[in-house]
Design a protein around this motif. Structure first.
Motif, PDB file in Angstrom:
ATOM      1  N   LEU A 125       0.863  -1.437  -0.034  1.00 29.34           N
ATOM      2  CA  LEU A 125      -0.225   0.664  -0.131  1.00 29.34           C
ATOM      3  C   LEU A 125       0.937   0.955   0.122  1.00 29.34           C
ATOM      4  O   LEU A 125       0.541   2.373  -0.662  1.00 29.34           O
ATOM      5  N   GLN A 126       1.973   0.845   0.499  1.00 30.01           N
ATOM      6  CA  GLN A 126       2.899   2.375   0.468  1.00 30.01           C
ATOM      7  C   GLN A 126       3.449   2.679  -0.498  1.00 30.01           C
ATOM      8  O   GLN A 126       3.399   3.941  -1.072  1.00 30.01           O
ATOM      9  N   VAL A 127       3.782   1.710  -1.470  1.00 29.38           N
ATOM     10  CA  VAL A 127       4.477   1.803  -2.917  1.00 29.38           C
ATOM     11  C   VAL A 127       3.833   2.626  -3.561  1.00 29.38           C
ATOM     12  O   VAL A 127       3.820   3.071  -4.947  1.00 29.38           O
TER      13      VAL A 127
ATOM     14  N   SER B   6      -4.617   0.282  -7.765  1.00 32.88           N
ATOM     15  CA  SER B   6      -6.416   0.303  -7.860  1.00 32.88           C
ATOM     16  C   SER B   6      -7.120   0.527  -6.503  1.00 32.88           C
ATOM     17  O   SER B   6      -7.019   0.224  -5.687  1.00 32.88           O
ATOM     18  N   ASP B   7      -8.513   1.302  -6.464  1.00 35.57           N
ATOM     19  CA  ASP B   7      -9.258   1.494  -5.485  1.00 35.57           C
ATOM     20  C   ASP B   7      -9.450   0.026  -5.047  1.00 35.57           C
ATOM     21  O   ASP B   7     -10.036  -0.110  -3.891  1.00 35.57           O
TER      22      ASP B   7
ATOM     23  N   LYS C 101      -9.080  -4.462  -1.421  1.00 36.06           N
ATOM     24  CA  LYS C 101      -8.797  -5.717  -0.693  1.00 36.06           C
ATOM     25  C   LYS C 101      -7.496  -6.081   0.143  1.00 36.06           C
ATOM     26  O   LYS C 101      -7.870  -6.629   0.947  1.00 36.06           O
ATOM     27  N   TYR C 102      -6.431  -5.374  -0.320  1.00 41.51           N
ATOM     28  CA  TYR C 102      -5.241  -5.565   0.668  1.00 41.51           C
ATOM     29  C   TYR C 102      -5.657  -4.742   1.935  1.00 41.51           C
ATOM     30  O   TYR C 102      -5.773  -5.652   3.720  1.00 41.51           O
ATOM     31  N   LEU C 103      -6.610  -4.233   2.482  1.00 37.50           N
ATOM     32  CA  LEU C 103      -6.895  -3.457   3.687  1.00 37.50           C
ATOM     33  C   LEU C 103      -7.363  -4.449   4.094  1.00 37.50           C
ATOM     34  O   LEU C 103      -7.679  -4.249   5.957  1.00 37.50           O
ATOM     35  N   LYS C 104      -8.690  -5.128   3.731  1.00 43.38           N
ATOM     36  CA  LYS C 104      -9.351  -5.734   4.376  1.00 43.38           C
ATOM     37  C   LYS C 104      -8.620  -7.343   4.859  1.00 43.38           C
ATOM     38  O   LYS C 104      -9.151  -7.794   5.942  1.00 43.38           O
TER      39      LYS C 104
END
Length: 351
Positions: A160-162, A166-167, A172-175
């Motif tokens: 996510l920092q990179v 896409s939204d 998905k990653y936050l989930k």
């Protein structure tokens, strides 16, 4: 074995020891009299007419005491052998050698009291050995399970920092980060809960509240779990109240419901039934799907034990141990039945 039988065995041991002591006393007195008689016959200490009665009795007492000391000195090694054996094995056990066992030899092993000591000691050693194995497995498994979500959280946070995502990917990653964080929290809470209830000797913070509403709230807290598996919930029970520690029982219901949902097949049914009589309330939580092996039923409430030795399902062997301790603190009882592809945990609590 009932208390009456235990008392009878202890009494028989006391009588046996008393008889042995009496026999030793009789032997020493007899030997004392015999030695004095021989010495008198040989005129070594004079004749019976030359010695007063008081002096004669004193000599008999002195010789008897010396003979008694010699007899006990040379026989104590044999008579104290079981005691020394028990002390040595206890020392080994205290030093962490849980493979140690005790075996009394004949004739002392024939007595029921020493058989009970032998049986109790060996059983305790076996339980400690099993607990040590489970603890070691728990440390290894828990370390692995604890490390996995941390690695996942760190990895997805770095992605996510990179940026350049896409939204949909961000969501998905936050989930994933959220799910893994909750997983970590659940593991930590179970460990803390077990530590807390183990250190609690008496029940505190008791209040009267709606038990039915508490169980419904516990089910709502596990919404994500039963919706993902598309489980059917059979929770048609009436309203019941109970006087208990609300916080501790809430943890127990969550653990039992989580366990039922985890081992249910997709699309299966989890049911909760509450029954009440004059002095107690019983809560039965059932699920279909994977059942507990018969050889594991007696151990599932032990700390760190997992019936699923393949570790194909999430868990660390703490949840049911917490439940058992909470139920014990409430002077209740928990049982489990597995039959016809259905597993039912039943908790009976005084009202």
């Amino acid at each position: 074995m009932n208390n009456k039988e235990i008392h009878r065995q202890r009494l028989s041991l006391i009588l046996l020891v008393s008889i042995l002591i009496f026999v030793v006393i009789c032997i020493t007195v007899g030997l004392g009299i015999l030695v004095i008689h021989i010495l008198l016959r040989l005129n070594i200490i004079g004749t019976a007419e030359d010695i007063s009665r008081g002096t004669l009795l004193f000599l008999i007492a002195m010789v008897s005491a010396i003979m008694g000391f010699l007899i006990t000195f040379f026989t104590s090694k044999y008579t104290l052998k079981p005691v020394n054996q028990l002390i040595n094995q206890l020392e080994r056990l205290s030093n962490g050698d849980f493979k140690t066992r005790i075996k009394f030899g004949n004739p002392i092993a024939v007595h029921p009291t020493f058989r009970d000591i032998e049986k109790s000691f060996n059983k305790a050693a076996e339980e400690l050995e099993q607990m040590d194995k489970l603890r070691n497995n728990f440390v290894n498994n828990f370390s692995h399970e604890f490390k996995t979500p941390i690695v996942s959280i760190a990895g997805f946070a770095k992605m996510l920092q990179v940026g350049n995502l896409s939204d949909e990917e961000k969501e998905k990653y936050l989930k994933v980060i959220e799910d893994e964080s909750l997983r970590l929290s659940s593991m930590a809470n179970n460990v803390l809960s077990l530590t807390r209830v183990e250190n609690q000797g008496i029940l505190t913070n008791v209040s009267k509240y709606n038990l039915s509403e508490q169980i419904r709230q516990a089910i709502l807290m596990l919404t994500d779990m039963w919706t993902q598996k598309d489980l059917n919930l059979d929770i048609n029970f009436a309203e019941y109240t109970i006087t208990a520690n609300k916080e501790l029982l809430e943890q127990a219901w969550i653990n039992l419901l989580n366990n039922a949902m985890k081992f249910s097949d997709n699309g299966g049914t989890v049911s909760v039934d509450i029954q009440e009589n004059d002095d107690c309330i019983s809560v039965a939580i059932s699920n279909g799907g994977k059942i507990i092996p018969k050889e594991s039923i007696d151990r599932i409430f032990n700390k760190f034990y997992q019936a699923d030795e393949s570790h194909s399902s999430e868990g660390n062997g703490i949840g049911l141990a917490v439940v058992k301790k909470v139920v014990d603190l409430h002077n209740g009882k928990i049982t489990v039945e597995c039959e016809n592809g259905k597993t039912t945990f039943t908790v009976v609590l005084p009202k």
